[in-house]
Design a protein around this motif. Structure first.
Motif, short mmCIF file in Angstrom:
data_model
loop_
_atom_site.label_atom_id
_atom_site.label_comp_id
_atom_site.label_asym_id
_atom_site.label_seq_id
_atom_site.Cartn_x
_atom_site.Cartn_y
_atom_site.Cartn_z
N LEU A 33 40.97 -4.10 5.67
CA LEU A 33 40.38 -2.77 5.68
C LEU A 33 41.15 -1.85 6.63
O LEU A 33 41.47 -2.22 7.76
CB LEU A 33 38.92 -2.85 6.13
N ARG A 35 40.43 0.71 8.85
CA ARG A 35 39.19 1.17 9.46
C ARG A 35 39.16 2.67 9.70
O ARG A 35 38.09 3.27 9.80
CB ARG A 35 38.95 0.42 10.77
N ALA A 38 37.65 4.42 6.30
CA ALA A 38 36.54 3.69 5.69
C ALA A 38 35.23 4.21 6.29
O ALA A 38 35.19 4.65 7.44
CB ALA A 38 36.67 2.19 5.95
N ALA A 77 32.70 -8.42 3.66
CA ALA A 77 32.54 -7.20 4.46
C ALA A 77 31.52 -7.44 5.55
O ALA A 77 30.50 -8.12 5.33
CB ALA A 77 32.11 -6.03 3.58
N ALA A 192 36.29 2.95 1.03
CA ALA A 192 37.16 2.01 1.73
C ALA A 192 38.58 2.05 1.21
O ALA A 192 38.81 2.05 -0.01
CB ALA A 192 36.60 0.59 1.61
N PHE A 194 42.16 -0.17 1.67
CA PHE A 194 42.67 -1.45 2.13
C PHE A 194 44.19 -1.40 2.20
O PHE A 194 44.84 -0.74 1.36
CB PHE A 194 42.25 -2.58 1.19
#
Length: 200
Positions: A33, A35, A38, A77, A192, A194
């Protein structure tokens, strides 16, 4: 000045290409992820008058993506329960307490996929198990694949998804209020991006 602006625009467009939505063009493997790109927001009805909206500030996820066989992909998650954020610090502390999220005893909210179902060209349903406040129940993420690209800035491939999850808070013993004060249904929206685990 115009030459400098043109050069800056050229450099930016060279760093990011337009996303493509054909998953077969993406590499298989593990993705982490991003971050910084997200979010996890949630909504619940308040007195039947509005959808009260808040968020969680700390989340992480790992995706094992198989573009040739999306149904074989895996998602895990994790949300830090104490990171709940409503804009009201006193209410945040209330939500972290035992009657609500009980973040001290159950610090993490987790989702682990068990099966992925392709429902359209860019949509899917991720079936899995949601653990919240120590209770684990089946749940499903209605997911949209936004596409993937290679970013020279990150030196990695990136992919993006949006997902919706609907749960009944009573199934997880969250909240103790008189009936009608807040709704039982909680709607969670996840956005999200990635990144490939290994830089390319």
């Amino acid at each position: 000045m115009r030459a400098l602006l043109a050069l800056a625009c050229l450099m930016l467009t060279a760093c990011v290409s337009a996303p493509g939505t054909d998953p077969v063009r993406l590499p298989a493997g593990e993705w982490e992820l991003d971050r910084e790109h997200a979010s996890a927001t949630w909504r619940v009805r308040h007195l039947g008058l509005s959808w009260y909206t808040a968020r969680f500030d700390e989340l992480d996820a790992r995706l094992i993506f198989d573009p040739a066989n999306p149904e074989a992909s895996e998602l895990t998650a994790i949300i830090e329960a104490a990171s709940v954020s409503t804009g009201d610090t006193d209410f945040d502390e209330t939500l972290r307490g035992g009657a609500w999220l009980d973040a001290d005893r159950h610090p993490q909210i987790s989702f682990r996929s068990t099966r992925i179902e392709v429902t359209g060209e860019t949509t899917g349903r991720i079936h899995g198990e949601l653990t919240l406040k120590g209770v684990t129940r089946p749940a499903a993420l209605e997911t949209e694949f936004y596409g993937g690209l290679f970013s020279l800035l990150a030196r990695r491939r990136a992919i993006g998804f949006g997902a919706d999850l609907v749960i009944n808070r009573n199934d997880f013993n969250v909240g103790r209020l008189p009936p009608g004060f807040i709704g039982d249904e909680v709607r969670v929206r996840i956005e999200a991006e990635f990144l490939r685990t290994a830089p390319e």
